[in-house]
Design an enzyme around this catalytic site. Structure first.
Site, short mmCIF file in Angstrom:
data_model
loop_
_atom_site.label_atom_id
_atom_site.label_comp_id
_atom_site.label_asym_id
_atom_site.label_seq_id
_atom_site.Cartn_x
_atom_site.Cartn_y
_atom_site.Cartn_z
N CYS A 324 0.96 -0.83 0.05
CA CYS A 324 0.04 0.05 -0.35
C CYS A 324 0.97 1.86 0.12
CB CYS A 324 -1.15 0.13 1.14
SG CYS A 324 0.08 0.38 2.99
N ASP A 325 1.99 0.89 -0.07
CA ASP A 325 3.21 2.37 -0.63
C ASP A 325 3.29 3.12 -1.57
OD1 ASP A 325 5.64 4.12 -0.78
OD2 ASP A 325 5.78 2.94 1.49
#
Length: 382
Positions: A324-325
């Site tokens: 999710c970065d």
């Protein structure tokens, strides 16, 4: 050496392990080590453990008679556990605590690298009488993944450190590193010329040196070609003849990726394919945090090969990792094309990924486990 991943792909097809995973052929590691030793006869070879510290890889290199470039106490301990001789370890990290020096020295390590006065003083106290290579920074072409100014000192400071080390009873030499994945052969010419000047200047002040540490940096091919090992060796041989005409120093080399990259293949699965307008985005279960850290700034451009024979044409894609970065994007500027038929669940192979993949993977970012590694061959564990 021409990389052949047939045995690895057979293992992956037959065993079908969960992805992402890395498979390393230890027989290829051993063969590559023999090739490297033949290219540099008489040199001290110290494998950079950080490239791939898997125990079977270390076992293959111990059997090949290769020593180890270690960066800290954990690597010292691991190499000794695998049967390495303490005299074959070189502590190449200039950044170390006094207790780390003492740990290594207590276990028989007698070769260190340094580039700062405080560290030289620590070596004099905690590793008395040891050999220390003073690392000099080079005015040389940038490698694919350059070190910048983090390591090494200017030649004038290097000479001061050589004299300081000698006054402390240490045995000084010179070290340089042309940068990781260095395709410019001339970088070694610059390094050897710089070292020769320092050898002469130290000698004029009564300090004789006998050891030259050439570091690593030998490149391996991904999507573009690189010089052959023979070309690197010929360049180094010629430069030594030019700059050390009255007698060559003993050489120490610290190869990493060149010994293990082509022994490994990474398999990944497509998690999602999404049309974002400009291009398709292909999200994989491997990304910058679980194995492909060297894709940062798109420095190392790996090859991506569909496992199943694709049907129809290919088109441009952006490749990204699973986390999710927002920084977990592998390649947006570097042009890649993959089959238009590619779907979630399809798999891709990344050949030549035996170096700096599993060792760079995070422990549990987003809850993702470290990259699984399977080792085949005589020293394998799979």
């Amino acid at each position: 050496m021409c990389a052949d991943f047939t045995r690895i792909r057979r293992f992956l097809d037959e065993r079908d392990p969960p992805t992402p995973c890395l498979v390393v052929d230890t027989d290829v590691v051993g063969a590559r080590a023999a090739e490297f030793r033949a290219a540099f006869p008489g040199a001290l070879i110290r494998y950079a453990v950080k490239a791939n510290p898997a125990p079977p890889v270390l076992d293959a290199l111990v059997a090949a008679g290769i020593g180890f470039d270690v960066a800290g106490p954990a690597e010292v301990a691991r190499c000794l556990e695998r049967g390495a001789e303490p005299a074959g370890l070189a502590y190449g990290n200039p950044i170390k605590k006094p207790r780390d020096i003492a740990f290594a020295h207590d276990r028989g390590v007698r070769e260190f690298t340094s580039d700062a006065a405080t560290d030289v003083d620590h070596l004099g106290r905690y590793a008395p009488g040891c050999a220390v290579s003073i690392r000099v920074v080079l005015d040389a072409p940038d490698s694919v993944t350059p070190f910048g100014r983090k390591f090494g000192c200017d030649p004038a400071e290097a000479l001061d450190l050589v004299l300081r080390a000698a006054a402390l009873g240490l045995r000084p030499g010179i070290a340089f590193h042309v940068g990781s994945q260095q395709p410019a052969l001339g970088a070694w010419e610059i390094g050897i010329a710089t070292a020769a000047k320092l050898f002469a200047e130290a000698g004029a002040q009564g300090v004789g040196m006998t050891r030259l540490n050439l570091g690593g940096g030998f490149a391996t091919a991904h999507r573009t070609g690189v010089p052959s090992l023979a070309a690197y060796a010929a360049t180094i041989e010629s430069a030594l003849g030019t700059h050390f005409p009255d007698g060559r120093p003993e050489l120490l080399l610290e190869p990493g990726r060149v010994l293990v990259a082509d022994a490994g293949l990474l398999r990944t699965e497509v998690v999602l394919v999404a049309d974002r307008g400009e291009r398709r985005w292909v999200y994989l279960d491997i990304g910058r945090y679980n194995g492909l850290a060297e894709a940062e700034n798109e420095a190392i451009a790996y090859r991506f090969e569909p496992v199943e024979t694709p049907a129809g044409p290919a088109g441009p894609v952006v490749l990204a990792g699973p986390t999710c970065d927002g920084d977990d994007v592998l390649y947006r500027r570097t042009p890649y094309e993959l089959p238009l038929s590619l779907r979630a669940g399809d798999r891709l192979d990344l050949p030549g990924t035996g170096a700096y993949t599993a060792s760079y993977a995070s422990v549990e970012f987003n809850g993702i486990e470290p990259l699984r590694t399977y080792c085949l061959g005589k020293w394998g564990d799979a």
